[in-house]
Design an enzyme around this catalytic site. Sequence first.
Site, PDB file in Angstrom:
ATOM      1  N   ARG A  82      98.645 -27.972  23.846  1.00 25.34           N
ATOM      2  CA  ARG A  82      98.256 -26.954  24.838  1.00 25.34           C
ATOM      3  C   ARG A  82      98.813 -27.303  26.220  1.00 25.34           C
ATOM      4  O   ARG A  82      99.298 -26.438  26.948  1.00 25.34           O
ATOM      5  CB  ARG A  82      96.727 -26.876  24.880  1.00 25.34           C
ATOM      6  CG  ARG A  82      96.189 -25.736  25.712  1.00 25.34           C
ATOM      7  CD  ARG A  82      94.680 -25.681  25.676  1.00 25.34           C
ATOM      8  NE  ARG A  82      94.140 -25.606  24.328  1.00 25.34           N
ATOM      9  CZ  ARG A  82      94.186 -24.515  23.555  1.00 25.34           C
ATOM     10  NH1 ARG A  82      94.733 -23.415  24.002  1.00 25.34           N
ATOM     11  NH2 ARG A  82      93.676 -24.518  22.340  1.00 25.34           N
ATOM     12  N   ASN A 132      89.628 -13.436  34.902  1.00 21.19           N
ATOM     13  CA  ASN A 132      89.585 -12.975  33.510  1.00 21.19           C
ATOM     14  C   ASN A 132      88.671 -11.766  33.426  1.00 21.19           C
ATOM     15  O   ASN A 132      87.756 -11.619  34.232  1.00 21.19           O
ATOM     16  CB  ASN A 132      89.040 -14.089  32.601  1.00 21.19           C
ATOM     17  CG  ASN A 132      89.017 -13.679  31.136  1.00 21.19           C
ATOM     18  OD1 ASN A 132      89.980 -13.081  30.636  1.00 21.19           O
ATOM     19  ND2 ASN A 132      87.933 -13.972  30.443  1.00 21.19           N
ATOM     20  N   HIS A 179      86.190  -9.764  30.600  1.00 22.58           N
ATOM     21  CA  HIS A 179      85.549  -9.969  29.302  1.00 22.58           C
ATOM     22  C   HIS A 179      84.689  -8.745  28.991  1.00 22.58           C
ATOM     23  O   HIS A 179      83.975  -8.252  29.866  1.00 22.58           O
ATOM     24  CB  HIS A 179      84.679 -11.237  29.349  1.00 22.58           C
ATOM     25  CG  HIS A 179      84.046 -11.538  28.033  1.00 22.58           C
ATOM     26  ND1 HIS A 179      84.759 -12.040  26.970  1.00 22.58           N
ATOM     27  CD2 HIS A 179      82.778 -11.364  27.595  1.00 22.58           C
ATOM     28  CE1 HIS A 179      83.947 -12.170  25.932  1.00 22.58           C
ATOM     29  NE2 HIS A 179      82.740 -11.775  26.290  1.00 22.58           N
ATOM     30  N   ASP A 215      86.878 -20.872  35.010  1.00 22.01           N
ATOM     31  CA  ASP A 215      86.690 -22.323  35.148  1.00 22.01           C
ATOM     32  C   ASP A 215      86.950 -22.970  33.792  1.00 22.01           C
ATOM     33  O   ASP A 215      87.474 -22.317  32.890  1.00 22.01           O
ATOM     34  CB  ASP A 215      85.323 -22.661  35.758  1.00 22.01           C
ATOM     35  CG  ASP A 215      84.168 -22.289  34.855  1.00 22.01           C
ATOM     36  OD1 ASP A 215      84.407 -21.923  33.679  1.00 22.01           O
ATOM     37  OD2 ASP A 215      83.011 -22.367  35.302  1.00 22.01           O
ATOM     38  N   GLU A 216      86.565 -24.228  33.654  1.00 20.89           N
ATOM     39  CA  GLU A 216      86.984 -24.948  32.442  1.00 20.89           C
ATOM     40  C   GLU A 216      86.202 -24.531  31.191  1.00 20.89           C
ATOM     41  O   GLU A 216      86.591 -24.857  30.082  1.00 20.89           O
ATOM     42  CB  GLU A 216      86.957 -26.474  32.647  1.00 20.89           C
ATOM     43  CG  GLU A 216      85.658 -27.081  33.140  1.00 20.89           C
ATOM     44  CD  GLU A 216      85.288 -26.675  34.578  1.00 20.89           C
ATOM     45  OE1 GLU A 216      84.083 -26.585  34.856  1.00 20.89           O
ATOM     46  OE2 GLU A 216      86.207 -26.414  35.401  1.00 20.89           O
TER      47      GLU A 216
HETATM   48  C1  GRF Z   1      89.824  -6.448  26.570  1.00 20.79           C
HETATM   49  O1  GRF Z   1      88.701  -5.953  25.907  1.00 20.79           O
HETATM   50  C2  GRF Z   1      89.457  -7.589  27.478  1.00 20.79           C
HETATM   51  O2  GRF Z   1      88.194  -7.456  28.020  1.00 20.79           O
HETATM   52  C3  GRF Z   1      89.494  -8.758  26.532  1.00 20.79           C
HETATM   53  O3  GRF Z   1      90.587  -8.515  25.696  1.00 20.79           O
HETATM   54  C4  GRF Z   1      90.817  -7.109  25.622  1.00 20.79           C
HETATM   55  C5  GRF Z   1      92.236  -6.875  26.028  1.00 20.79           C
HETATM   56  O4  GRF Z   1      92.618  -5.542  25.878  1.00 20.79           O
HETATM   57  N1  GRF Z   1      89.597  -9.995  27.263  1.00 20.79           N
HETATM   58  P1  GRF Z   1      94.011  -5.050  26.474  1.00 20.79           P
HETATM   59  O5  GRF Z   1      95.088  -5.933  25.820  1.00 20.79           O
HETATM   60  O6  GRF Z   1      93.965  -5.219  27.952  1.00 20.79           O
HETATM   61  O7  GRF Z   1      94.140  -3.621  26.044  1.00 20.79           O
END
Ligand code: GRF
Length: 200
Positions: A64, A106, A108, A140-141
């Site tokens: 990684r 990010n 989510h 974060d980590e």
């Molecule tokens: C989204 O649901 C995002 O929240 C998650 O992965 C998905 C990515 O979708 N982290 P896209 O590739 O942006 O259409």
Amino acid sequence: MQRLGILLSGRGSNFLAIADAISAGRLRAEIAIVISNLAGSPGIAAARDRGLNAQVIPARARSREEHDAEIIAALQSAKVDLVCLAGYLRLLSPSFIRAYSQRILNIHPSLLPAFPGLHAQKQALEYGAKIAGCTVHFVDEKLDHGPIILQRALPVLPGDTEESLAARILEQEHIAYPEAIALVVEGRTRIEGRTVRITP
Ligand code: GRF
């Protein structure tokens, strides 16, 4: 103008929402580079269609740290200020997080801290949650864990399937991510412990 580096692995609809917000003048930033770890990701094809600097950096059989070092080098040569993970399906190494400390975001598809990890929408349905949503946070980590910039909530409807719920959450993601990036690039976010203070 702040320079964004987008990391994705798949469809890329959040990347396109960010690109559209920039074109529409809702987000004052520019996309300096789009990177995928997977050659076939539709998001990379979309980035090329838009004439953006789009690169595939596969993990191959390396650690990684080694893979991330190549990505960091690409971000640095594109002079990226802020890294936006947009469906990037790999964990970042600690050295990546250190290199862009408090400069990685990010998105989510849940109201964190509920339902981190994969298949968040399915987790929410199976848990019987009545409210779902999405979260934009600093990275974060720990997985899906850093300080929260903003969240958008929506009801889980009777009869929702994983697909129908994911589609409604995605609409909210496309609003939330450009908004959150705008707050960061405008210098309106300040991290205090776990709390992100937003200046008006
Ligand atoms: C989204 O649901 C995002 O929240 C998650 O992965 C998905 C990515 O979708 N982290 P896209 O590739 O942006 O259409």
